[in-house]
Design a protein around this motif. Structure first.
Motif, PDB file in Angstrom:
ATOM      1  N   GLU A   1      11.700   6.119  -1.588  1.00 40.24           N
ATOM      2  CA  GLU A   1      12.049   4.715  -1.789  1.00 40.24           C
ATOM      3  C   GLU A   1      11.585   4.203  -3.150  1.00 40.24           C
ATOM      4  OE1 GLU A   1      10.546   2.338   1.441  1.00 40.24           O
ATOM      5  OE2 GLU A   1      11.471   3.648   2.938  1.00 40.24           O
ATOM      6  N   ASN A   2      10.573   4.839  -3.706  1.00 37.80           N
ATOM      7  CA  ASN A   2      10.028   4.400  -4.996  1.00 37.80           C
ATOM      8  C   ASN A   2      10.428   5.323  -6.146  1.00 37.80           C
ATOM      9  OD1 ASN A   2       8.081   1.968  -4.568  1.00 37.80           O
ATOM     10  ND2 ASN A   2       7.802   3.295  -2.789  1.00 37.80           N
ATOM     11  N   ARG A   3      11.541   5.964  -5.983  1.00 30.96           N
ATOM     12  CA  ARG A   3      12.037   6.910  -6.985  1.00 30.96           C
ATOM     13  C   ARG A   3      12.195   6.271  -8.354  1.00 30.96           C
ATOM     14  NH1 ARG A   3      16.514   8.964  -9.500  1.00 30.96           N
ATOM     15  NH2 ARG A   3      16.711  11.243  -9.535  1.00 30.96           N
ATOM     16  N   GLU A   4      12.602   4.995  -8.389  1.00 32.10           N
ATOM     17  CA  GLU A   4      12.874   4.362  -9.680  1.00 32.10           C
ATOM     18  C   GLU A   4      11.621   4.262 -10.549  1.00 32.10           C
ATOM     19  OE1 GLU A   4      11.388   1.056  -7.124  1.00 32.10           O
ATOM     20  OE2 GLU A   4      12.726   2.761  -6.829  1.00 32.10           O
ATOM     21  N   LEU A   5      10.445   4.219  -9.926  1.00 28.64           N
ATOM     22  CA  LEU A   5       9.207   4.172 -10.705  1.00 28.64           C
ATOM     23  C   LEU A   5       8.807   5.538 -11.249  1.00 28.64           C
ATOM     24  CD1 LEU A   5       7.015   1.759  -8.552  1.00 28.64           C
ATOM     25  CD2 LEU A   5       8.089   1.284 -10.759  1.00 28.64           C
ATOM     26  N   LEU A   6       9.391   6.595 -10.658  1.00 30.56           N
ATOM     27  CA  LEU A   6       9.036   7.953 -11.053  1.00 30.56           C
ATOM     28  C   LEU A   6      10.076   8.586 -11.963  1.00 30.56           C
ATOM     29  CD1 LEU A   6       7.937   9.213  -7.522  1.00 30.56           C
ATOM     30  CD2 LEU A   6       6.543   8.084  -9.257  1.00 30.56           C
ATOM     31  N   ALA A   7      11.335   8.241 -11.750  1.00 26.98           N
ATOM     32  CA  ALA A   7      12.414   8.817 -12.542  1.00 26.98           C
ATOM     33  C   ALA A   7      12.212   8.477 -14.016  1.00 26.98           C
ATOM     34  CB  ALA A   7      13.768   8.289 -12.060  1.00 26.98           C
ATOM     35  N   GLY A   8      12.511   9.450 -14.877  1.00 21.48           N
ATOM     36  CA  GLY A   8      12.345   9.247 -16.310  1.00 21.48           C
ATOM     37  C   GLY A   8      10.980   9.656 -16.816  1.00 21.48           C
ATOM     38  N   ARG A   9      10.081  10.012 -15.885  1.00 25.92           N
ATOM     39  CA  ARG A   9       8.762  10.495 -16.278  1.00 25.92           C
ATOM     40  C   ARG A   9       8.711  12.019 -16.278  1.00 25.92           C
ATOM     41  NH1 ARG A   9       4.186   6.798 -15.178  1.00 25.92           N
ATOM     42  NH2 ARG A   9       5.021   4.720 -14.803  1.00 25.92           N
ATOM     43  N   GLY A  10       9.865  12.657 -16.099  1.00 23.68           N
ATOM     44  CA  GLY A  10       9.921  14.109 -16.035  1.00 23.68           C
ATOM     45  C   GLY A  10       9.251  14.763 -17.235  1.00 23.68           C
ATOM     46  N   GLY A  11       8.711  15.961 -17.000  1.00 26.43           N
ATOM     47  CA  GLY A  11       7.995  16.669 -18.046  1.00 26.43           C
ATOM     48  C   GLY A  11       6.518  16.353 -18.040  1.00 26.43           C
ATOM     49  N   LEU A  12       6.122  15.409 -17.178  1.00 25.89           N
ATOM     50  CA  LEU A  12       4.725  15.046 -17.044  1.00 25.89           C
ATOM     51  C   LEU A  12       4.121  15.766 -15.844  1.00 25.89           C
ATOM     52  CD1 LEU A  12       5.038  11.237 -17.837  1.00 25.89           C
ATOM     53  CD2 LEU A  12       4.574  13.114 -19.413  1.00 25.89           C
ATOM     54  N   ARG A  13       2.870  15.456 -15.538  1.00 25.78           N
ATOM     55  CA  ARG A  13       2.161  16.197 -14.489  1.00 25.78           C
ATOM     56  C   ARG A  13       1.911  15.312 -13.281  1.00 25.78           C
ATOM     57  NH1 ARG A  13       0.011  20.852 -13.770  1.00 25.78           N
ATOM     58  NH2 ARG A  13       0.571  21.473 -15.887  1.00 25.78           N
ATOM     59  N   ALA A  14       2.122  15.894 -12.099  1.00 25.09           N
ATOM     60  CA  ALA A  14       1.924  15.179 -10.840  1.00 25.09           C
ATOM     61  C   ALA A  14       0.996  15.983  -9.932  1.00 25.09           C
ATOM     62  CB  ALA A  14       3.251  14.935 -10.140  1.00 25.09           C
ATOM     63  N   LEU A  15       0.336  15.267  -9.026  1.00 27.23           N
ATOM     64  CA  LEU A  15      -0.549  15.876  -8.040  1.00 27.23           C
ATOM     65  C   LEU A  15      -0.089  15.477  -6.653  1.00 27.23           C
ATOM     66  CD1 LEU A  15      -3.241  17.320  -7.216  1.00 27.23           C
ATOM     67  CD2 LEU A  15      -4.344  15.074  -7.405  1.00 27.23           C
ATOM     68  N   ASP A  16       0.090  16.474  -5.768  1.00 28.43           N
ATOM     69  CA  ASP A  16       0.393  16.230  -4.359  1.00 28.43           C
ATOM     70  C   ASP A  16      -0.864  16.582  -3.563  1.00 28.43           C
ATOM     71  OD1 ASP A  16       1.498  15.886  -1.864  1.00 28.43           O
ATOM     72  OD2 ASP A  16       2.911  17.546  -1.994  1.00 28.43           O
ATOM     73  N   VAL A  17      -1.538  15.559  -3.055  1.00 30.67           N
ATOM     74  CA  VAL A  17      -2.807  15.712  -2.349  1.00 30.67           C
ATOM     75  C   VAL A  17      -2.554  16.032  -0.882  1.00 30.67           C
ATOM     76  CG1 VAL A  17      -4.934  14.529  -1.662  1.00 30.67           C
ATOM     77  CG2 VAL A  17      -3.941  14.099  -3.927  1.00 30.67           C
ATOM     78  N   ALA A  18      -3.260  17.057  -0.355  1.00 29.53           N
ATOM     79  CA  ALA A  18      -3.057  17.489   1.033  1.00 29.53           C
ATOM     80  C   ALA A  18      -1.563  17.743   1.251  1.00 29.53           C
ATOM     81  CB  ALA A  18      -3.612  16.468   2.017  1.00 29.53           C
ATOM     82  N   CYS A  19      -1.034  18.662   0.467  1.00 23.83           N
ATOM     83  CA  CYS A  19       0.418  18.839   0.317  1.00 23.83           C
ATOM     84  C   CYS A  19       1.109  19.405   1.548  1.00 23.83           C
ATOM     85  CB  CYS A  19       0.713  19.722  -0.886  1.00 23.83           C
ATOM     86  SG  CYS A  19       0.074  21.422  -0.736  1.00 23.83           S
ATOM     87  N   GLY A  20       0.380  20.092   2.432  1.00 26.62           N
ATOM     88  CA  GLY A  20       1.001  20.621   3.645  1.00 26.62           C
ATOM     89  C   GLY A  20       2.146  21.558   3.352  1.00 26.62           C
ATOM     90  N   ASP A  21       3.335  21.225   3.843  1.00 28.48           N
ATOM     91  CA  ASP A  21       4.500  22.099   3.667  1.00 28.48           C
ATOM     92  C   ASP A  21       5.151  21.971   2.301  1.00 28.48           C
ATOM     93  OD1 ASP A  21       5.894  19.679   3.823  1.00 28.48           O
ATOM     94  OD2 ASP A  21       6.642  20.044   5.843  1.00 28.48           O
TER      95      ASP A  21
END
Length: 202
Positions: free
Chosen positions: A32-52
């Motif tokens: 639902e919050n894709r618009e805040l993330l799109a365009g930031r590609g090439g940067l670094r993200a962290l998925d905490v307690a990533c599970g599957d």
């Protein structure tokens, strides 16, 4: 629960038949919050307690290089193999979040879904780069009190708790209550917050 106990619990869960690394069904709140993330590609993200790895996959498809961390050896091993097979920009590794520190000012996006460790709040905030985005959603008392679900109350947010958990971040979106998640009602608090480019003045 000790690290060993948590690891054993989740290793059993992810060793069950039907476990699928990187399912194509990210958290609804993240999507639902894709618009805040799109365009930031090439940067670094962290998925905490990533599970599957469902959210790590979503972030990788948006162009992020993703660190996916979890306490489960079984989950991380499966994700690492699947990421290599698919050529995904996801580095999966086992991490004890109760004992190991997150790097400061390292991630442009941090995602934590369906996991609650209160003493990690400050570390999540500090892990963001200036302008970085934090996306969090997890269970609240409404899940127990209004829906009558059984849940370990140590891992349940009190009313309004998440809204005030990151005082130095600017809250972009917040929602709390009963909503549909995975086709079922669930009592959750959902937050998107941003680390300011310059510290807020007192």
């Amino acid at each position: 629960m000790s690290d060993a106990g948590a690891r054993e619990k989740w290793n059993r869960r992810y060793a069950e038949p039907g476990f699928e690394p990187f399912p194509d069904r990210p958290s609804e709140w993240l999507a639902e919050n894709r618009e805040l993330l799109a365009g930031r590609g090439g940067l670094r993200a962290l998925d905490v307690a990533c599970g599957d790895g469902r959210n790590a996959l979503y972030l990788a498809r948006l162009g992020f290089a993703v660190d996916a961390v979890d306490v489960s050896d079984v989950a991380v091993t499966a994700l690492a193999a699947a990421a290599a097979d698919r050529g995904l920009a996801v580095e999966a590794r086992r991490m004890d979040l109760e004992a190991e520190a997150l790097p400061a000012a390292h991630y442009d996006v941090v995602v934590q879904i369906n996991y609650l460790q209160r003493d990690l709040f400050g570390a999540l905030e500090r892990a963001l780069t200036p302008g970085g985005i934090l996306v969090v959603e997890t269970v609240t008392r409404a899940h127990v009190d209004e829906l009558g679900k059984r849940f370990d109350l140590r891992f349940v947010l009190e009313r309004g708790e998440l809204l005030h958990a990151f005082p130095d971040l600017y809250v972009r979106h917040y929602r709390e209550g009963v909503t549909e998640r995975g086709g079922r009602p669930r009592g959750v608090a959902s937050l998107v917050a941003e680390r300011r480019l310059t510290p807020a003045r007192g």
